[in-house]
Design a protein around this motif. Structure first.
Motif, PDB file in Angstrom:
ATOM      1  N   LEU A   1       0.795  -1.261   0.076  1.00 37.13           N
ATOM      2  CA  LEU A   1      -0.020   0.156   0.124  1.00 37.13           C
ATOM      3  C   LEU A   1       0.849   1.091  -0.090  1.00 37.13           C
ATOM      4  O   LEU A   1       0.563   2.176  -0.836  1.00 37.13           O
ATOM      5  N   THR A   2       1.974   1.209   0.956  1.00 35.99           N
ATOM      6  CA  THR A   2       2.848   2.392   0.952  1.00 35.99           C
ATOM      7  C   THR A   2       3.421   2.629  -0.305  1.00 35.99           C
ATOM      8  O   THR A   2       3.267   4.023  -0.854  1.00 35.99           O
ATOM      9  N   VAL A   3       3.914   1.710  -1.196  1.00 35.68           N
ATOM     10  CA  VAL A   3       4.452   2.173  -2.430  1.00 35.68           C
ATOM     11  C   VAL A   3       3.253   2.554  -3.611  1.00 35.68           C
ATOM     12  O   VAL A   3       3.653   3.394  -4.339  1.00 35.68           O
ATOM     13  N   LYS A   4       2.247   2.038  -3.556  1.00 38.22           N
ATOM     14  CA  LYS A   4       1.082   2.582  -4.244  1.00 38.22           C
ATOM     15  C   LYS A   4       0.598   3.737  -3.958  1.00 38.22           C
ATOM     16  O   LYS A   4       0.392   4.607  -4.946  1.00 38.22           O
ATOM     17  N   LEU A   5       0.637   4.090  -2.502  1.00 41.70           N
ATOM     18  CA  LEU A   5       0.347   5.566  -2.467  1.00 41.70           C
ATOM     19  C   LEU A   5       1.536   6.522  -2.361  1.00 41.70           C
ATOM     20  O   LEU A   5       1.186   7.846  -2.401  1.00 41.70           O
TER      21      LEU A   5
ATOM     22  N   GLU B   1      17.541   7.085  -3.969  1.00 38.54           N
ATOM     23  CA  GLU B   1      16.753   6.383  -4.886  1.00 38.54           C
ATOM     24  C   GLU B   1      15.640   5.840  -4.463  1.00 38.54           C
ATOM     25  O   GLU B   1      14.356   5.813  -5.306  1.00 38.54           O
ATOM     26  N   LEU B   2      15.783   5.171  -3.048  1.00 39.25           N
ATOM     27  CA  LEU B   2      14.302   4.749  -2.528  1.00 39.25           C
ATOM     28  C   LEU B   2      13.511   5.909  -2.284  1.00 39.25           C
ATOM     29  O   LEU B   2      12.272   5.671  -2.439  1.00 39.25           O
ATOM     30  N   GLY B   3      14.002   6.919  -1.893  1.00 40.18           N
ATOM     31  CA  GLY B   3      13.085   8.139  -1.854  1.00 40.18           C
ATOM     32  C   GLY B   3      12.678   8.748  -3.073  1.00 40.18           C
ATOM     33  O   GLY B   3      11.581   9.497  -2.827  1.00 40.18           O
ATOM     34  N   GLU B   4      13.016   8.312  -4.175  1.00 46.55           N
ATOM     35  CA  GLU B   4      12.403   8.912  -5.550  1.00 46.55           C
ATOM     36  C   GLU B   4      10.776   8.696  -5.406  1.00 46.55           C
ATOM     37  O   GLU B   4      10.172   9.471  -5.972  1.00 46.55           O
ATOM     38  N   ARG B   5      10.387   7.581  -4.732  1.00 44.04           N
ATOM     39  CA  ARG B   5       8.882   7.150  -4.970  1.00 44.04           C
ATOM     40  C   ARG B   5       8.133   8.424  -4.660  1.00 44.04           C
ATOM     41  O   ARG B   5       6.949   8.211  -4.818  1.00 44.04           O
ATOM     42  N   TRP B   6       8.519   9.069  -3.456  1.00 44.42           N
ATOM     43  CA  TRP B   6       7.986  10.151  -2.807  1.00 44.42           C
ATOM     44  C   TRP B   6       7.648  11.244  -3.536  1.00 44.42           C
ATOM     45  O   TRP B   6       7.287  12.221  -3.041  1.00 44.42           O
ATOM     46  N   VAL B   7       8.400  11.404  -4.964  1.00 39.79           N
ATOM     47  CA  VAL B   7       8.339  12.562  -5.512  1.00 39.79           C
ATOM     48  C   VAL B   7       6.924  12.704  -6.079  1.00 39.79           C
ATOM     49  O   VAL B   7       6.394  11.862  -6.693  1.00 39.79           O
TER      50      VAL B   7
END
Length: 199
Positions: free
Chosen positions: A86-90, A184-190
Protein backbone atom coordinates in the motif's frame (compact mmCIF):
# COMPACT_ATOMS: atom_id res chain seq x y z
CA UNK A 1 -14.13 2.58 5.53
CA UNK A 2 -10.39 2.18 5.97
CA UNK A 3 -10.51 -1.46 4.92
CA UNK A 4 -12.46 -0.49 1.81
CA UNK A 5 -10.01 2.34 1.11
CA UNK A 6 -7.04 -0.02 1.34
CA UNK A 7 -8.65 -2.39 -1.14
CA UNK A 8 -9.63 0.37 -3.56
CA UNK A 9 -6.28 2.17 -3.51
CA UNK A 10 -4.25 -1.04 -3.78
CA UNK A 11 -6.05 -1.61 -7.07
CA UNK A 12 -5.93 2.01 -8.22
CA UNK A 13 -4.23 4.80 -6.23
CA UNK A 14 -5.91 7.37 -8.49
CA UNK A 15 -9.42 6.14 -7.67
CA UNK A 16 -11.85 8.84 -6.47
CA UNK A 17 -13.12 8.96 -2.90
CA UNK A 18 -16.57 8.02 -4.24
CA UNK A 19 -15.16 4.58 -5.11
CA UNK A 20 -14.17 4.10 -1.47
CA UNK A 21 -17.66 5.08 -0.28
CA UNK A 22 -19.20 2.60 -2.73
CA UNK A 23 -16.86 -0.20 -1.63
CA UNK A 24 -17.61 0.56 2.03
CA UNK A 25 -21.35 0.62 1.40
CA UNK A 26 -21.76 4.14 2.78
CA UNK A 27 -22.78 7.47 1.32
CA UNK A 28 -20.11 9.92 0.26
CA UNK A 29 -21.27 12.35 2.96
CA UNK A 30 -20.55 9.75 5.67
CA UNK A 31 -17.00 9.40 4.39
CA UNK A 32 -16.48 13.16 4.25
CA UNK A 33 -17.65 13.47 7.85
CA UNK A 34 -14.62 11.42 8.87
CA UNK A 35 -12.11 12.63 6.29
CA UNK A 36 -12.32 16.13 4.77
CA UNK A 37 -10.81 14.91 1.52
CA UNK A 38 -8.80 12.23 -0.23
CA UNK A 39 -5.54 13.75 1.00
CA UNK A 40 -6.49 13.19 4.65
CA UNK A 41 -7.73 9.66 3.91
CA UNK A 42 -4.43 8.73 2.23
CA UNK A 43 -2.45 10.26 5.10
CA UNK A 44 -4.46 8.14 7.56
CA UNK A 45 -3.90 4.96 5.54
CA UNK A 46 -0.17 5.60 5.33
CA UNK A 47 0.10 6.40 9.06
CA UNK A 48 -1.76 3.20 9.94
CA UNK A 49 0.55 1.25 7.64
CA UNK A 50 3.67 2.69 9.27
CA UNK A 51 2.31 1.89 12.73
CA UNK A 52 1.72 -1.69 11.58
CA UNK A 53 5.28 -1.84 10.22
CA UNK A 54 6.62 -0.66 13.57
CA UNK A 55 4.50 -3.20 15.45
CA UNK A 56 5.68 -6.07 13.24
CA UNK A 57 9.33 -5.02 13.61
CA UNK A 58 9.03 -4.77 17.39
CA UNK A 59 7.28 -8.14 17.58
CA UNK A 60 10.01 -9.94 15.63
CA UNK A 61 13.07 -8.10 16.95
CA UNK A 62 13.54 -10.48 19.90
CA UNK A 63 11.17 -13.29 18.96
CA UNK A 64 13.86 -15.52 17.42
CA UNK A 65 17.31 -16.27 18.86
CA UNK A 66 18.71 -16.60 15.32
CA UNK A 67 19.08 -13.11 13.76
CA UNK A 68 18.60 -14.42 10.21
CA UNK A 69 15.33 -16.14 11.13
CA UNK A 70 14.20 -12.99 12.94
CA UNK A 71 14.91 -10.90 9.83
CA UNK A 72 13.12 -13.37 7.57
CA UNK A 73 10.06 -13.53 9.83
CA UNK A 74 10.02 -9.73 9.99
CA UNK A 75 9.99 -9.54 6.18
CA UNK A 76 7.24 -12.17 6.06
CA UNK A 77 5.19 -10.21 8.61
CA UNK A 78 5.45 -6.99 6.60
CA UNK A 79 4.51 -8.72 3.35
CA UNK A 80 1.58 -10.56 4.95
CA UNK A 81 0.27 -7.30 6.43
CA UNK A 82 0.26 -5.66 2.95
CA UNK A 83 2.00 -2.68 4.54
CA UNK A 84 4.64 -2.10 1.90
CA UNK A 85 2.31 -2.82 -1.00
CA UNK A 86 0.00 0.00 0.00
CA UNK A 87 2.80 2.42 0.87
CA UNK A 88 4.44 2.03 -2.53
CA UNK A 89 1.10 2.39 -4.30
CA UNK A 90 0.32 5.64 -2.45
CA UNK A 91 3.82 7.16 -2.53
CA UNK A 92 3.84 10.47 -4.36
CA UNK A 93 0.04 10.80 -4.45
CA UNK A 94 -0.36 12.96 -1.33
CA UNK A 95 1.55 15.37 0.88
CA UNK A 96 3.37 13.65 3.80
CA UNK A 97 2.78 15.17 7.24
CA UNK A 98 5.37 15.68 10.02
CA UNK A 99 3.78 12.76 11.88
CA UNK A 100 4.35 10.52 8.85
CA UNK A 101 7.96 11.67 8.74
CA UNK A 102 8.46 10.67 12.37
CA UNK A 103 6.76 7.30 11.90
CA UNK A 104 8.78 6.64 8.75
CA UNK A 105 12.03 7.43 10.55
CA UNK A 106 11.12 5.10 13.41
CA UNK A 107 10.17 2.33 11.00
CA UNK A 108 13.43 2.79 9.10
CA UNK A 109 15.51 2.56 12.27
CA UNK A 110 13.77 -0.62 13.41
CA UNK A 111 14.12 -2.26 10.01
CA UNK A 112 17.80 -1.36 9.81
CA UNK A 113 18.40 -2.71 13.32
CA UNK A 114 16.89 -6.06 12.28
CA UNK A 115 19.16 -6.15 9.24
CA UNK A 116 22.26 -5.10 11.18
CA UNK A 117 21.81 -7.83 13.81
CA UNK A 118 21.70 -10.46 11.09
CA UNK A 119 24.64 -8.90 9.25
CA UNK A 120 26.82 -8.57 12.34
CA UNK A 121 26.06 -12.19 13.26
CA UNK A 122 27.61 -13.22 9.93
CA UNK A 123 24.40 -14.77 8.61
CA UNK A 124 24.15 -12.45 5.59
CA UNK A 125 26.43 -12.28 2.57
CA UNK A 126 29.15 -9.62 2.78
CA UNK A 127 27.70 -7.50 -0.05
CA UNK A 128 24.15 -7.45 1.38
CA UNK A 129 22.80 -4.02 2.29
CA UNK A 130 19.92 -2.79 4.46
CA UNK A 131 18.40 -1.13 1.38
CA UNK A 132 17.99 -4.57 -0.20
CA UNK A 133 15.12 -5.26 2.20
CA UNK A 134 12.69 -2.62 0.82
CA UNK A 135 13.38 -4.03 -2.66
CA UNK A 136 12.47 -7.51 -1.42
CA UNK A 137 9.24 -6.12 0.04
CA UNK A 138 8.47 -4.54 -3.32
CA UNK A 139 9.15 -7.67 -5.35
CA UNK A 140 7.08 -9.91 -3.09
CA UNK A 141 4.09 -7.61 -2.82
CA UNK A 142 4.00 -7.28 -6.61
CA UNK A 143 2.75 -10.90 -6.64
CA UNK A 144 -1.03 -10.60 -6.71
CA UNK A 145 -3.46 -13.21 -8.07
CA UNK A 146 -7.24 -13.44 -7.95
CA UNK A 147 -6.88 -16.35 -5.51
CA UNK A 148 -5.81 -14.76 -2.20
CA UNK A 149 -4.53 -18.01 -0.67
CA UNK A 150 -2.41 -18.71 -3.76
CA UNK A 151 -1.05 -15.16 -3.62
CA UNK A 152 0.11 -15.72 -0.04
CA UNK A 153 1.61 -19.10 -0.90
CA UNK A 154 3.60 -17.71 -3.83
CA UNK A 155 4.80 -14.73 -1.81
CA UNK A 156 6.10 -17.13 0.83
CA UNK A 157 7.76 -19.29 -1.83
CA UNK A 158 9.67 -16.36 -3.27
CA UNK A 159 10.42 -15.01 0.18
CA UNK A 160 12.35 -18.25 0.70
CA UNK A 161 14.14 -17.79 -2.63
CA UNK A 162 15.06 -14.13 -2.09
CA UNK A 163 16.12 -14.47 1.53
CA UNK A 164 18.22 -17.51 0.66
CA UNK A 165 19.99 -15.26 -1.84
CA UNK A 166 20.93 -12.90 1.01
CA UNK A 167 22.20 -15.68 3.26
CA UNK A 168 25.93 -15.95 3.84
CA UNK A 169 27.52 -18.14 1.17
CA UNK A 170 31.33 -17.93 0.85
CA UNK A 171 31.25 -19.51 -2.60
CA UNK A 172 28.68 -17.11 -4.07
CA UNK A 173 29.63 -14.68 -6.84
CA UNK A 174 29.51 -10.99 -6.00
CA UNK A 175 26.23 -9.26 -6.78
CA UNK A 176 26.28 -7.61 -10.21
CA UNK A 177 25.13 -4.13 -9.11
CA UNK A 178 25.27 -1.99 -5.97
CA UNK A 179 22.18 -1.74 -3.76
CA UNK A 180 19.79 1.21 -4.15
CA UNK A 181 20.80 4.36 -2.33
CA UNK A 182 18.50 6.03 0.19
CA UNK A 183 18.04 8.82 -2.37
CA UNK A 184 16.87 6.31 -4.98
CA UNK A 185 14.42 4.75 -2.53
CA UNK A 186 13.13 8.23 -1.74
CA UNK A 187 12.38 8.98 -5.39
CA UNK A 188 9.06 7.19 -5.09
CA UNK A 189 7.85 10.04 -2.85
CA UNK A 190 8.35 12.66 -5.56
CA UNK A 191 4.83 13.89 -6.46
CA UNK A 192 3.66 11.86 -9.45
CA UNK A 193 2.38 14.93 -11.27
CA UNK A 194 5.92 16.29 -11.27
CA UNK A 195 7.21 12.96 -12.58
CA UNK A 196 4.67 12.97 -15.39
CA UNK A 197 5.49 16.50 -16.46
CA UNK A 198 9.23 15.92 -16.48
CA UNK A 199 10.78 15.59 -19.93
Amino acid sequence: MLSAARTVFLQNPQAPVAAVATAAGVGISALYRRYPGKEQLLQKLCADGLRTFISVAERHSDAQPDPFTALKEFVRGIVDAEVHALTVKLAGTFTPTPELGELSAQAGILGEEMFNRAFEAGTLRADADANDIPMIFEQLTAIRLLDEARTVALRHRYLDVLMDGLRSNPGAEALSAPPPSSEELGERWVPRKSQQSAP
